[in-house]
Scaffold this motif. Sequence first.
Motif, short mmCIF file in Angstrom:
data_model
loop_
_atom_site.label_atom_id
_atom_site.label_comp_id
_atom_site.label_asym_id
_atom_site.label_seq_id
_atom_site.Cartn_x
_atom_site.Cartn_y
_atom_site.Cartn_z
N LEU A 202 0.80 -1.26 -0.01
CA LEU A 202 -0.05 0.24 -0.09
C LEU A 202 0.96 1.36 -0.06
CD1 LEU A 202 -2.94 1.15 0.27
CD2 LEU A 202 -2.57 1.35 2.72
N LEU A 203 1.92 1.20 0.85
CA LEU A 203 2.87 2.49 1.06
C LEU A 203 3.46 2.58 -0.40
CD1 LEU A 203 5.35 3.17 3.75
CD2 LEU A 203 6.10 3.14 1.44
N ASN A 204 3.94 1.49 -1.09
CA ASN A 204 4.67 1.74 -2.27
C ASN A 204 3.79 2.15 -3.43
OD1 ASN A 204 6.93 1.05 -3.85
ND2 ASN A 204 5.83 -0.49 -4.84
N TRP A 205 2.46 1.93 -3.53
CA TRP A 205 1.56 2.34 -4.46
C TRP A 205 1.20 3.79 -4.14
CZ3 TRP A 205 -3.68 3.14 -3.78
CH2 TRP A 205 -4.45 3.92 -4.81
N ARG A 206 0.62 4.00 -2.66
CA ARG A 206 0.23 5.31 -2.47
C ARG A 206 1.14 6.46 -2.55
NH1 ARG A 206 -3.86 5.41 1.57
NH2 ARG A 206 -4.91 3.93 0.24
N PRO B 234 4.75 0.30 -8.36
CA PRO B 234 3.53 0.57 -7.62
C PRO B 234 2.55 -0.09 -8.49
CG PRO B 234 4.96 2.64 -8.11
CD PRO B 234 5.64 1.38 -8.75
N GLN B 235 2.54 -0.46 -9.64
CA GLN B 235 1.48 -1.36 -10.34
C GLN B 235 1.26 -2.66 -9.88
OE1 GLN B 235 -0.91 -0.24 -12.70
NE2 GLN B 235 -1.79 -2.12 -11.94
N ARG C 215 -1.22 -6.95 -6.48
CA ARG C 215 -0.83 -7.74 -5.32
C ARG C 215 -2.06 -7.42 -4.35
NH1 ARG C 215 3.87 -10.52 -4.05
NH2 ARG C 215 3.68 -10.02 -1.94
N LEU C 216 -2.39 -6.24 -4.08
CA LEU C 216 -3.20 -5.81 -3.07
C LEU C 216 -4.72 -6.05 -3.64
CD1 LEU C 216 -2.15 -2.11 -2.08
CD2 LEU C 216 -2.34 -4.19 -0.57
N ILE D 231 -7.58 -8.95 -1.82
CA ILE D 231 -8.74 -8.58 -1.67
C ILE D 231 -9.71 -9.57 -2.12
CG2 ILE D 231 -10.66 -6.73 -1.57
CD1 ILE D 231 -8.19 -4.73 -1.52
N ARG D 232 -9.60 -9.83 -3.31
CA ARG D 232 -10.52 -10.65 -4.19
C ARG D 232 -10.39 -12.20 -3.62
NH1 ARG D 232 -9.10 -7.60 -9.17
NH2 ARG D 232 -11.04 -6.59 -9.88
#
Length: 224
Positions: free
Chosen positions: A96-100, A196-197, A202-203, A207-208
């Motif tokens: 999350l940090l890497n993407w955000r 980031p992508q 992965r996130l 969730i799925r």
Amino acid sequence: MSIFVKSTDPCARWRIDSPEALYGTVRACGIIPFFEGPVPGFSVEEMTPQEYWFDDDTMGPWDWKIFAVQQGDVAYGKFLLGGKAAFATAECYRDLLNWRRSLPKCALRESDRQAYEAICRAGSLTSRELRKICGLKKAQMDAITTRLQYQTHLVIGDFERVYKGEFLEYQGWQLASLCCPEDLFEYDLDSPFRSPQESWDRLTARIRAASPAATDADIRKLLG
């Protein structure tokens, strides 16, 4: 109104009825909001039977989150749904940090820098301590710390229960300490990491896996 998860919901396999169950659910899901969100059934609130919320014997997840945070490998803070309370494993929070932080809207604001740098210097601070350092009112400081948590610049590192009144009763009031996630989880942000992508992918996959009914729109709203 009951908040039992219906048996037809894919998230019904989790039932949160103890601090250990809350911690285990966060570990199993990877990342999950505290309160009801866009993914049906996918929240701590919806997985917890109603009788466990603020009865005479327990305060449910509101208090149990302390146990989860103190295990050392779970992030808690206002980092989902645009700045709402959530949990994540240290691994998922790293993604999350890497993407955000790749998003322009999550760049550190100059107006927030004093509070952020004060926490970096101290290691951890409460909002009360930050208000004293920055000379700000509670509403102003709350807005700054919420924004910094959403941007993944800060995370809650620990809680202290607050006992009040003549008999020093605990009624759910807690004092949170804020810190930098890279310090809390010992992330090496200078070492090569996935794109980031890739972190986003992965996130969404995590969730799925927890809630197969989640749509792309649901996930975008959840992750913000």
